[in-house]
Design an enzyme around this catalytic site. Structure first.
Site, mmCIF file in Angstrom:
data_model
loop_
_atom_site.group_PDB
_atom_site.id
_atom_site.type_symbol
_atom_site.label_atom_id
_atom_site.label_comp_id
_atom_site.label_asym_id
_atom_site.label_seq_id
_atom_site.Cartn_x
_atom_site.Cartn_y
_atom_site.Cartn_z
ATOM 1 N N ASP A 167 -91.432 -12.119 -20.129
ATOM 2 C CA ASP A 167 -91.857 -11.264 -21.284
ATOM 3 C C ASP A 167 -91.080 -11.591 -22.623
ATOM 4 O O ASP A 167 -91.619 -10.930 -23.581
ATOM 5 C CB ASP A 167 -91.614 -9.799 -20.954
ATOM 6 C CG ASP A 167 -89.916 -9.589 -20.972
ATOM 7 O OD1 ASP A 167 -89.291 -10.446 -20.234
ATOM 8 O OD2 ASP A 167 -89.493 -8.617 -21.354
ATOM 9 N N ASP A 172 -85.949 -8.968 -15.654
ATOM 10 C CA ASP A 172 -86.210 -7.636 -16.589
ATOM 11 C C ASP A 172 -87.474 -7.687 -17.559
ATOM 12 O O ASP A 172 -87.647 -8.596 -17.837
ATOM 13 C CB ASP A 172 -85.043 -7.661 -17.638
ATOM 14 C CG ASP A 172 -83.616 -7.342 -16.980
ATOM 15 O OD1 ASP A 172 -83.522 -6.748 -15.840
ATOM 16 O OD2 ASP A 172 -82.757 -8.112 -17.253
ATOM 17 N N ASP A 217 -89.236 -13.995 -13.810
ATOM 18 C CA ASP A 217 -88.462 -13.474 -14.449
ATOM 19 C C ASP A 217 -88.160 -12.022 -13.885
ATOM 20 O O ASP A 217 -88.878 -11.274 -13.380
ATOM 21 C CB ASP A 217 -88.737 -13.101 -15.864
ATOM 22 C CG ASP A 217 -87.597 -12.396 -16.996
ATOM 23 O OD1 ASP A 217 -86.686 -12.361 -16.705
ATOM 24 O OD2 ASP A 217 -88.385 -11.721 -17.886
#
Lengths: 182, 182
Positions: A137, A8, A6
């Site tokens: 996240d 961001d 991922d």
């Protein structure tokens, strides 16, 4: 072996940069320190009257391109590249895509190099991307499919209520992620 | 049931628009009529001395946003939306991504509507996207994985040497694609 990373909150410090701009732009307003963040979306924790101002920050030119790399992320990716695995960047663009999408490509080009551009996947639904692991996240990643990947949570205060998933940062990935993929 | 729909050459008339700009910009140079196109990449069939000029056209602002929809594509997608299947737009951006990536989002927003934005997948490798079918005009789609999808070739002169795949246009999709997915 295929691993999705991922962007961001994993490679690019979205939360840190937002907070920096928020405090500069609105020095008299309340802010939420990173350690006290409890939701994935900023607008779910900041008071409702600030939602439009949050969107203005995130949709402004140069927000996404100005995100600093997360500590050790760039070095860790250069080490991951040495392994005999297939790596992809897998990121869901912000709903207001006008500046976000090209700046995500520019960011990867700048910090990881142009050879990563063909390894980018921008998708609103990560469950349809087939891989062994996803480092992300976001606590609850849903979509139309049952994912083939196992998620490794990239640690952040807002996702610490999530149980039963492996958890890492670029500070300890060699203990958590590396044994799973090498 | 999950179906991926390619963008350039399937929804957006990349080849037609390129040829239009080429003939306007260089009226004295040779051109290749659409019916005589034999390669997926323009630069593989146009004389080598024109490669930089081809790239200039494709990487200019407004090239991708100016592509006209392919005949019946928009209507067909509105019909596909009525079915109980998961549809995604699955497109590989041009290497010179500066204008291409945002203009692909703008194009989908304009012609199909903003509810399609979360259904967009930009990827350099389509083999890692998990689906039942992919409608695409590229004859040889390769990547790191063995695709889960079966390709339905979107007919174009350059891909007519490809054998043993199902072939359709938005003129006959109800005979070719619909029985497979409905």
């Amino acid at each position: 072996m295929r691993v999705l990373i991922d962007m961001d909150g994993v490679l690019a410090d979205f939360e840190g940069r937002f907070l920096e701009i928020w405090r500069e732009t609105y020095p008299k307003r309340p802010f939420i320190p990173l350690e006290e963040r409890t939701t994935f979306y900023l607008s779910h924790q900041y008071p409702r009257q600030y939602t439009a101002d949050i969107i203005d920050i995130l949709s402004a030119p140069n927000f996404f391109s100005s995100l600093p790399p997360i500590d050790n992320a760039i070095h860790a990716l250069s080490q991951l590249e040495q392994l005999d695995i297939d790596l992809f960047i897998c990121t869901s663009p912000f709903h207001y895509y006008e500046h976000c999408v090209v700046e995500k490509y520019q960011w990867i080009d700048r910090y990881l190099g142009s050879h990563w551009i063909p390894r980018m996947i921008l998708t609103g639904d990560k469950t349809v991307v087939d891989a062994d692991f996803l480092v992300d996240d976001k606590g609850d990643i849903t979509g139309v499919a049952t994912p083939s990947w196992e998620q490794i949570i990239y640690d952040f205060p807002a996702n610490r209520t999530v149980q039963s998933k492996k958890r890492m940062t670029w500070g300890n990935w060699e203990e958590v992620l590396l044994p799973l993929i090498a």
